[in-house]
Write a protein that holds these residues in place. Structure first.
Motif, PDB file in Angstrom:
ATOM      1  N   GLU A  90       0.790  -1.103  -0.105  1.00  0.00           N
ATOM      2  CA  GLU A  90      -0.118  -0.127  -0.100  1.00  0.00           C
ATOM      3  C   GLU A  90       0.821   1.524   0.157  1.00  0.00           C
ATOM      4  N   ALA A  91       1.897   1.259   0.775  1.00  0.00           N
ATOM      5  CA  ALA A  91       2.987   2.330   0.663  1.00  0.00           C
ATOM      6  C   ALA A  91       3.330   2.786  -0.698  1.00  0.00           C
ATOM      7  N   LYS A  92       3.753   1.552  -1.471  1.00  0.00           N
ATOM      8  CA  LYS A  92       4.196   1.775  -2.706  1.00  0.00           C
ATOM      9  C   LYS A  92       3.456   2.455  -3.724  1.00  0.00           C
ATOM     10  N   ALA A  94       0.680   4.276  -2.521  1.00  0.00           N
ATOM     11  CA  ALA A  94       0.450   5.659  -2.243  1.00  0.00           C
ATOM     12  C   ALA A  94       1.403   6.794  -2.981  1.00  0.00           C
ATOM     13  N   ARG A  95       2.736   6.080  -2.670  1.00  0.00           N
ATOM     14  CA  ARG A  95       3.847   6.762  -3.122  1.00  0.00           C
ATOM     15  C   ARG A  95       3.425   7.123  -4.808  1.00  0.00           C
ATOM     16  N   THR A  96       3.583   5.896  -5.337  1.00  0.00           N
ATOM     17  CA  THR A  96       3.335   6.271  -6.717  1.00  0.00           C
ATOM     18  C   THR A  96       2.182   6.980  -7.280  1.00  0.00           C
ATOM     19  N   ARG A  97       1.280   6.873  -6.490  1.00  0.00           N
ATOM     20  CA  ARG A  97      -0.276   7.636  -6.924  1.00  0.00           C
ATOM     21  C   ARG A  97       0.305   9.209  -6.784  1.00  0.00           C
ATOM     22  N   LYS A  98       0.895   9.440  -5.661  1.00  0.00           N
ATOM     23  CA  LYS A  98       1.346  11.133  -5.716  1.00  0.00           C
ATOM     24  C   LYS A  98       2.223  11.293  -6.618  1.00  0.00           C
ATOM     25  N   LEU A  99       3.281  10.611  -7.149  1.00  0.00           N
ATOM     26  CA  LEU A  99       4.076  10.805  -8.255  1.00  0.00           C
ATOM     27  C   LEU A  99       3.314  11.072  -9.585  1.00  0.00           C
ATOM     28  N   LYS A 102       1.457  14.063  -9.976  1.00  0.00           N
ATOM     29  CA  LYS A 102       1.938  15.011 -10.318  1.00  0.00           C
ATOM     30  C   LYS A 102       2.646  15.045 -11.721  1.00  0.00           C
ATOM     31  N   VAL A 117       8.039   1.220  -8.889  1.00  0.00           N
ATOM     32  CA  VAL A 117       7.160   2.078  -9.471  1.00  0.00           C
ATOM     33  C   VAL A 117       6.704   1.480 -10.841  1.00  0.00           C
ATOM     34  N   THR A 121       2.493   1.755 -12.061  1.00  0.00           N
ATOM     35  CA  THR A 121       2.260   2.939 -13.060  1.00  0.00           C
ATOM     36  C   THR A 121       1.212   2.662 -14.266  1.00  0.00           C
TER      37      THR A 121
END
Length: 199
Positions: A90-92, A94-99, A102, A117, A121
């Motif tokens: 889930e952390a990956k 969430a981090r990828t979703r933020k990227l 952007k 990542v 994607t």
């Protein structure tokens, strides 16, 4: 590493395709090491360069397209349910979703060079209902660059290709940051040019 060498030595180009499909979907396969090892086989004369790149590209494109289709058909519940089984936490996500929020589709291109990542994607592109045309333009371009660079690197390193594993594990974060920074600069330049044409 033994499993990768077995795949390549026994199944050749087909082994490259299968391994990369699995690796892109999310199976724990060290894709960069595999591609560099393929390049080493090219250096040894056991494989030809262009068929190796073509096989790697086909496998990467199949894997990322399958992830894209799963994102369209199954959405977020699929990632939540099966993500941990594919080493996609889930952390990956969430981090990828933020990227992704952007950089948007541009992350499909540079995501290949960011371990952890590239597996997510395409799912997010599907979940966000990207058109296939938009998805394929960025994702397949990234696949071409990624496959060609690492196979060429393995061929260039030759007998020293094994050192790549050590240096990549130790310095990969710096290499990734440099690459991503360069891509971000290019992306901002491209976006400004596009905005200037509109106005």
């Amino acid at each position: 590493m033994h499993h990768l060498s077995y795949l390549v030595s026994h199944y050749g180009y087909f082994g490259i395709i299968v391994a990369l499909i699995g690796g892109i979907i999310g199976l724990p396969i060290p894709d960069e090491v595999l591609l560099t090892y393929v390049g080493y086989n090219v250096f040894q004369g056991k494989m030809a360069f262009l068929p190796s790149v073509a096989s790697a590209l086909f496998g990467a494109c199949c894997g990322i397209t399958l992830s894209f289709l799963l994102g369209i058909k199954l959405g977020v519940p699929f990632l939540n349910k099966y993500g941990p089984k594919l080493h996609i936490s889930e952390a990956k996500v969430a981090r990828t979703r933020k990227l992704f929020d952007k950089f948007g589709p541009f992350l499909l291109l540079i995501g290949f060079f960011i371990p952890g990542v590239r597996h997510i994607t395409a799912y997010l592109a599907g979940i966000n209902s990207y058109s296939y045309k938009k998805f394929s333009l960025f994702a397949y371009t990234g696949a071409i660059i990624w496959c060609t660079i690492f196979i060429t690197l393995g061929r260039a390193l030759g007998e020293n290709w094994i050192d790549f594993r050590f240096y990549f594990s130790k310095y990969s974060i710096y290499l990734v940051l440099i690459f991503v920074l360069g891509c971000v600069i290019f992306y901002n330049f491209w976006r400004k040019r596009k905005m200037q044409k509109v106005f």
